[in-house]
Design a protein around this motif. Sequence first.
Motif, short mmCIF file in Angstrom:
data_model
loop_
_atom_site.label_atom_id
_atom_site.label_comp_id
_atom_site.label_asym_id
_atom_site.label_seq_id
_atom_site.Cartn_x
_atom_site.Cartn_y
_atom_site.Cartn_z
N VAL A 45 0.92 -1.30 -0.08
CA VAL A 45 0.22 0.02 -0.21
C VAL A 45 0.87 1.23 0.03
CG1 VAL A 45 -1.87 -1.07 1.24
CG2 VAL A 45 -0.04 -0.05 2.38
N TYR A 46 0.28 2.39 -0.45
CA TYR A 46 1.00 3.82 -0.21
C TYR A 46 0.53 4.22 0.90
CZ TYR A 46 2.93 2.98 -5.09
OH TYR A 46 3.46 2.34 -6.14
N ILE A 47 1.49 5.00 1.67
CA ILE A 47 0.93 5.64 2.90
C ILE A 47 1.58 7.12 2.76
CG2 ILE A 47 1.44 3.55 4.38
CD1 ILE A 47 4.00 4.95 5.46
N LEU A 48 0.85 7.85 3.34
CA LEU A 48 1.25 9.57 3.53
C LEU A 48 2.20 9.71 4.48
CD1 LEU A 48 0.66 11.91 1.71
CD2 LEU A 48 -1.24 12.26 3.39
N THR A 49 3.51 10.18 4.15
CA THR A 49 4.42 10.75 5.05
C THR A 49 4.65 12.20 4.73
OG1 THR A 49 5.28 8.46 5.13
CG2 THR A 49 6.71 10.44 6.19
N GLY A 50 4.14 12.94 5.51
CA GLY A 50 4.26 14.33 5.34
C GLY A 50 3.47 14.64 4.00
N SER A 51 4.05 15.18 2.97
CA SER A 51 3.47 15.38 1.82
C SER A 51 4.00 14.32 0.72
CB SER A 51 3.35 16.75 1.24
OG SER A 51 4.91 17.03 0.99
N THR A 52 4.44 13.33 1.04
CA THR A 52 4.97 12.35 -0.04
C THR A 52 4.56 10.98 0.32
OG1 THR A 52 7.19 13.61 0.26
CG2 THR A 52 7.29 11.29 -0.60
N SER A 53 4.01 10.36 -0.76
CA SER A 53 3.64 8.73 -0.69
C SER A 53 4.86 7.95 -0.54
CB SER A 53 2.86 8.57 -2.00
OG SER A 53 3.63 8.64 -2.92
N ARG A 54 4.78 6.78 0.28
CA ARG A 54 5.64 5.80 0.17
C ARG A 54 5.15 4.71 0.25
NH1 ARG A 54 9.36 4.67 5.69
NH2 ARG A 54 10.64 3.14 4.78
N PHE A 55 5.59 3.59 -0.50
CA PHE A 55 5.48 2.34 -0.60
C PHE A 55 5.53 1.46 0.55
CE2 PHE A 55 5.44 -2.26 -2.16
CZ PHE A 55 4.30 -2.32 -2.78
N LYS A 56 4.56 0.73 1.14
CA LYS A 56 5.09 -0.14 2.23
C LYS A 56 4.60 -1.65 1.91
CE LYS A 56 6.39 2.25 5.87
NZ LYS A 56 5.97 2.13 7.14
N GLU A 57 5.29 -2.62 2.03
CA GLU A 57 4.97 -4.04 1.68
C GLU A 57 4.03 -4.68 2.71
OE1 GLU A 57 8.63 -6.07 1.77
OE2 GLU A 57 9.39 -5.02 0.04
N ILE A 58 3.02 -5.48 2.35
CA ILE A 58 2.33 -6.23 3.27
C ILE A 58 2.33 -7.60 2.98
CG2 ILE A 58 0.77 -4.37 3.17
CD1 ILE A 58 -1.18 -5.69 1.39
N ASN A 59 1.83 -8.30 3.76
CA ASN A 59 1.98 -9.90 3.83
C ASN A 59 0.29 -10.30 4.27
OD1 ASN A 59 2.51 -12.73 3.90
ND2 ASN A 59 3.50 -12.76 5.46
N PRO A 60 -0.48 -10.39 3.38
CA PRO A 60 -1.88 -10.79 3.77
C PRO A 60 -1.75 -12.31 4.45
CG PRO A 60 -1.92 -9.97 1.52
CD PRO A 60 -0.63 -10.20 2.04
N ILE A 61 -2.54 -12.51 5.59
CA ILE A 61 -2.95 -13.70 5.93
C ILE A 61 -4.55 -14.03 5.90
CG2 ILE A 61 -0.83 -13.57 7.59
CD1 ILE A 61 -2.89 -12.57 9.87
#
Length: 214
Positions: free
Chosen positions: A160-176
Amino acid sequence: QVSEIRSGSSGYFTEVVDGYENVLSYDEISGMNAEEFESIISREPREPENAFGKIVKGFQWYFAMPISSEEADQLSLGRTVTLRFNQIAQDISAVVAAVNTAEGSDRSLVIFKSSHIANDILVNRRLGAEVILKSHTGLKVPTNAVHLITNSNGTKQLGVYILTGSTSRFKEINPIYQGENYYIVVQENSDKALVAGDSVIVRGLNLADGKALK
């Protein structure tokens, strides 16, 4: 004038006395099937005269539930489940003590036993309950927030992309676990992984890691 009544044993006292005490003991229902059990509880028992309470002598109690035989197939003897009652605040762990099915019937009587004793258990007699067979613990993520990207090494990764300040950042996920419109994902202690408190971007066009958002 004050009179004193002594109990023959120690235990938990409750004022609730409804007549089921001798009708629905475990010895009585342990061999019943669903039809027999439903026939008994459809009749109101006679309440004991002059009774002002009862003593519950042990911690262990039983909960009987008529269900379909198809549902009962998932409940093997000794299996631990979670019971969620509609009138009790907390979920309760219980063990399957019996699964009784009459020959040719599509209904079964499942009997659970538990040693978790509380006032809510003592004062409630006929309750509706959900049987939770399995639970998952993690972070809940909407499916429309999930993206599949190709890493620099050519492998694909959900995230997913998260918002850090005014910048998007990609974070990995591992669905269970995948629900109707959400994932439950592992909460990992990693800078690359999604963690509690991250602000997930649910909608966005042309999102990219490190992209400044207006």
